[in-house]
Motif scaffolding. Sequence first.
Motif, PDB file in Angstrom:
ATOM      1  N   ILE A   1       0.856  -1.170   0.000  1.00 43.86           N
ATOM      2  CA  ILE A   1       0.000   0.000   0.000  1.00 43.86           C
ATOM      3  C   ILE A   1       0.900   1.229   0.000  1.00 43.86           C
ATOM      4  O   ILE A   1       1.774   1.352   0.852  1.00 43.86           O
ATOM      5  CB  ILE A   1      -0.913   0.037   1.241  1.00 43.86           C
ATOM      6  CG1 ILE A   1      -1.794  -1.215   1.285  1.00 43.86           C
ATOM      7  CG2 ILE A   1      -1.755   1.291   1.240  1.00 43.86           C
ATOM      8  CD1 ILE A   1      -2.611  -1.342   2.535  1.00 43.86           C
ATOM      9  N   ALA A   2       0.697   2.086  -0.980  1.00 41.70           N
ATOM     10  CA  ALA A   2       1.470   3.319  -1.051  1.00 41.70           C
ATOM     11  C   ALA A   2       0.634   4.388  -1.749  1.00 41.70           C
ATOM     12  O   ALA A   2       0.064   4.128  -2.817  1.00 41.70           O
ATOM     13  CB  ALA A   2       2.769   3.092  -1.809  1.00 41.70           C
ATOM     14  N   ASP A   3       0.548   5.550  -1.138  1.00 39.42           N
ATOM     15  CA  ASP A   3      -0.165   6.689  -1.719  1.00 39.42           C
ATOM     16  C   ASP A   3      -1.586   6.307  -2.152  1.00 39.42           C
ATOM     17  O   ASP A   3      -1.990   6.565  -3.286  1.00 39.42           O
ATOM     18  CB  ASP A   3       0.632   7.282  -2.883  1.00 39.42           C
ATOM     19  CG  ASP A   3       0.114   8.647  -3.293  1.00 39.42           C
ATOM     20  OD1 ASP A   3      -0.418   9.375  -2.421  1.00 39.42           O
ATOM     21  OD2 ASP A   3       0.227   8.984  -4.484  1.00 39.42           O
ATOM     22  N   ARG A   4      -2.323   5.616  -1.261  1.00 41.96           N
ATOM     23  CA  ARG A   4      -3.708   5.189  -1.458  1.00 41.96           C
ATOM     24  C   ARG A   4      -3.871   4.111  -2.515  1.00 41.96           C
ATOM     25  O   ARG A   4      -4.986   3.763  -2.888  1.00 41.96           O
ATOM     26  CB  ARG A   4      -4.608   6.379  -1.782  1.00 41.96           C
ATOM     27  CG  ARG A   4      -4.681   7.420  -0.692  1.00 41.96           C
ATOM     28  CD  ARG A   4      -5.684   8.543  -0.941  1.00 41.96           C
ATOM     29  NE  ARG A   4      -6.288   8.608  -2.237  1.00 41.96           N
ATOM     30  CZ  ARG A   4      -6.063   9.560  -3.136  1.00 41.96           C
ATOM     31  NH1 ARG A   4      -5.236  10.531  -2.872  1.00 41.96           N
ATOM     32  NH2 ARG A   4      -6.692   9.559  -4.282  1.00 41.96           N
ATOM     33  N   VAL A   5      -2.772   3.575  -3.065  1.00 41.39           N
ATOM     34  CA  VAL A   5      -2.853   2.514  -4.065  1.00 41.39           C
ATOM     35  C   VAL A   5      -2.530   1.183  -3.405  1.00 41.39           C
ATOM     36  O   VAL A   5      -1.506   1.039  -2.729  1.00 41.39           O
ATOM     37  CB  VAL A   5      -1.883   2.764  -5.237  1.00 41.39           C
ATOM     38  CG1 VAL A   5      -1.910   1.602  -6.214  1.00 41.39           C
ATOM     39  CG2 VAL A   5      -2.237   4.068  -5.939  1.00 41.39           C
ATOM     40  N   ILE A   6      -3.412   0.226  -3.594  1.00 39.45           N
ATOM     41  CA  ILE A   6      -3.255  -1.109  -3.025  1.00 39.45           C
ATOM     42  C   ILE A   6      -2.963  -2.068  -4.172  1.00 39.45           C
ATOM     43  O   ILE A   6      -3.667  -2.066  -5.183  1.00 39.45           O
ATOM     44  CB  ILE A   6      -4.536  -1.538  -2.281  1.00 39.45           C
ATOM     45  CG1 ILE A   6      -4.827  -0.552  -1.159  1.00 39.45           C
ATOM     46  CG2 ILE A   6      -4.413  -2.974  -1.770  1.00 39.45           C
ATOM     47  CD1 ILE A   6      -6.235  -0.631  -0.620  1.00 39.45           C
ATOM     48  N   VAL A   7      -1.928  -2.873  -4.025  1.00 38.60           N
ATOM     49  CA  VAL A   7      -1.573  -3.870  -5.025  1.00 38.60           C
ATOM     50  C   VAL A   7      -1.608  -5.228  -4.344  1.00 38.60           C
ATOM     51  O   VAL A   7      -0.990  -5.412  -3.301  1.00 38.60           O
ATOM     52  CB  VAL A   7      -0.179  -3.608  -5.627  1.00 38.60           C
ATOM     53  CG1 VAL A   7       0.187  -4.681  -6.627  1.00 38.60           C
ATOM     54  CG2 VAL A   7      -0.112  -2.228  -6.263  1.00 38.60           C
ATOM     55  N   MET A   8      -2.340  -6.165  -4.946  1.00 34.89           N
ATOM     56  CA  MET A   8      -2.457  -7.513  -4.386  1.00 34.89           C
ATOM     57  C   MET A   8      -2.033  -8.542  -5.418  1.00 34.89           C
ATOM     58  O   MET A   8      -2.339  -8.403  -6.601  1.00 34.89           O
ATOM     59  CB  MET A   8      -3.906  -7.810  -3.986  1.00 34.89           C
ATOM     60  CG  MET A   8      -4.399  -7.011  -2.819  1.00 34.89           C
ATOM     61  SD  MET A   8      -6.144  -7.262  -2.371  1.00 34.89           S
ATOM     62  CE  MET A   8      -6.568  -8.858  -2.909  1.00 34.89           C
ATOM     63  N   ASN A   9      -1.345  -9.565  -4.957  1.00 33.84           N
ATOM     64  CA  ASN A   9      -1.028 -10.733  -5.764  1.00 33.84           C
ATOM     65  C   ASN A   9      -1.857 -11.876  -5.208  1.00 33.84           C
ATOM     66  O   ASN A   9      -1.950 -12.034  -3.997  1.00 33.84           O
ATOM     67  CB  ASN A   9       0.455 -11.090  -5.656  1.00 33.84           C
ATOM     68  CG  ASN A   9       1.345  -9.959  -6.088  1.00 33.84           C
ATOM     69  OD1 ASN A   9       1.064  -9.289  -7.067  1.00 33.84           O
ATOM     70  ND2 ASN A   9       2.410  -9.733  -5.363  1.00 33.84           N
ATOM     71  N   GLY A  10      -2.471 -12.656  -6.081  1.00 35.83           N
ATOM     72  CA  GLY A  10      -3.317 -13.730  -5.590  1.00 35.83           C
ATOM     73  C   GLY A  10      -3.289 -14.951  -6.482  1.00 35.83           C
ATOM     74  O   GLY A  10      -2.704 -14.952  -7.559  1.00 35.83           O
ATOM     75  N   THR A  11      -3.952 -15.982  -6.000  1.00 40.90           N
ATOM     76  CA  THR A  11      -4.098 -17.234  -6.732  1.00 40.90           C
ATOM     77  C   THR A  11      -5.569 -17.615  -6.716  1.00 40.90           C
ATOM     78  O   THR A  11      -6.238 -17.495  -5.693  1.00 40.90           O
ATOM     79  CB  THR A  11      -3.265 -18.349  -6.064  1.00 40.90           C
ATOM     80  OG1 THR A  11      -1.904 -17.932  -6.004  1.00 40.90           O
ATOM     81  CG2 THR A  11      -3.353 -19.639  -6.850  1.00 40.90           C
ATOM     82  N   SER A  12      -6.050 -18.074  -7.848  1.00 37.44           N
ATOM     83  CA  SER A  12      -7.452 -18.458  -7.974  1.00 37.44           C
ATOM     84  C   SER A  12      -7.562 -19.744  -8.775  1.00 37.44           C
ATOM     85  O   SER A  12      -6.729 -20.011  -9.646  1.00 37.44           O
ATOM     86  CB  SER A  12      -8.223 -17.344  -8.676  1.00 37.44           C
ATOM     87  OG  SER A  12      -9.544 -17.740  -8.924  1.00 37.44           O
ATOM     88  N   SER A  13      -8.604 -20.490  -8.521  1.00 37.66           N
ATOM     89  CA  SER A  13      -8.813 -21.722  -9.278  1.00 37.66           C
ATOM     90  C   SER A  13      -9.502 -21.455 -10.618  1.00 37.66           C
ATOM     91  O   SER A  13      -9.463 -22.297 -11.509  1.00 37.66           O
ATOM     92  CB  SER A  13      -9.628 -22.720  -8.455  1.00 37.66           C
ATOM     93  OG  SER A  13     -10.866 -22.146  -8.095  1.00 37.66           O
ATOM     94  N   THR A  14     -10.126 -20.261 -10.781  1.00 41.82           N
ATOM     95  CA  THR A  14     -10.787 -19.930 -12.049  1.00 41.82           C
ATOM     96  C   THR A  14     -10.545 -18.474 -12.430  1.00 41.82           C
ATOM     97  O   THR A  14     -10.368 -17.607 -11.562  1.00 41.82           O
ATOM     98  CB  THR A  14     -12.317 -20.142 -11.974  1.00 41.82           C
ATOM     99  OG1 THR A  14     -12.879 -19.180 -11.076  1.00 41.82           O
ATOM    100  CG2 THR A  14     -12.670 -21.549 -11.527  1.00 41.82           C
ATOM    101  N   ARG A  15     -10.575 -18.214 -13.725  1.00 43.30           N
ATOM    102  CA  ARG A  15     -10.469 -16.836 -14.212  1.00 43.30           C
ATOM    103  C   ARG A  15     -11.725 -16.050 -13.852  1.00 43.30           C
ATOM    104  O   ARG A  15     -11.673 -14.850 -13.608  1.00 43.30           O
ATOM    105  CB  ARG A  15     -10.255 -16.814 -15.726  1.00 43.30           C
ATOM    106  CG  ARG A  15      -8.915 -17.364 -16.167  1.00 43.30           C
ATOM    107  CD  ARG A  15      -8.796 -17.398 -17.678  1.00 43.30           C
ATOM    108  NE  ARG A  15      -8.705 -16.093 -18.262  1.00 43.30           N
ATOM    109  CZ  ARG A  15      -7.572 -15.455 -18.558  1.00 43.30           C
ATOM    110  NH1 ARG A  15      -6.429 -16.038 -18.315  1.00 43.30           N
ATOM    111  NH2 ARG A  15      -7.590 -14.260 -19.083  1.00 43.30           N
ATOM    112  N   VAL A  16     -12.856 -16.730 -13.838  1.00 43.36           N
ATOM    113  CA  VAL A  16     -14.130 -16.070 -13.533  1.00 43.36           C
ATOM    114  C   VAL A  16     -14.086 -15.453 -12.139  1.00 43.36           C
ATOM    115  O   VAL A  16     -14.560 -14.323 -11.940  1.00 43.36           O
ATOM    116  CB  VAL A  16     -15.303 -17.074 -13.660  1.00 43.36           C
ATOM    117  CG1 VAL A  16     -16.592 -16.473 -13.128  1.00 43.36           C
ATOM    118  CG2 VAL A  16     -15.466 -17.522 -15.093  1.00 43.36           C
TER     119      VAL A  16
END
Length: 67
Positions: A1-16
């Motif tokens: 989190i920097a200057d009100r911008v949040i960046v997340m990395n994640g993993t999902s089982s589906t693109r949907v």
Amino acid sequence: IADRVIVMNGTSSTRVSIGELQYNLKELGIFDEVHVSTINSNEEDSANFSFNFNISFKLKEEAKNEN
């Protein structure tokens, strides 16, 4: 989190489900610029196939002042 911008990395089982996350973050009304920058498939393990993704979003100024 920097200057009100949040960046997340994640993993999902589906693109949907990645699209649903993006949609739901937009619908909250407290974030701007909700953007999925990358989606990569993880094909190394066919039994545990998944997608790795990066999503970023910016906290709206008025939402920041409410807390």
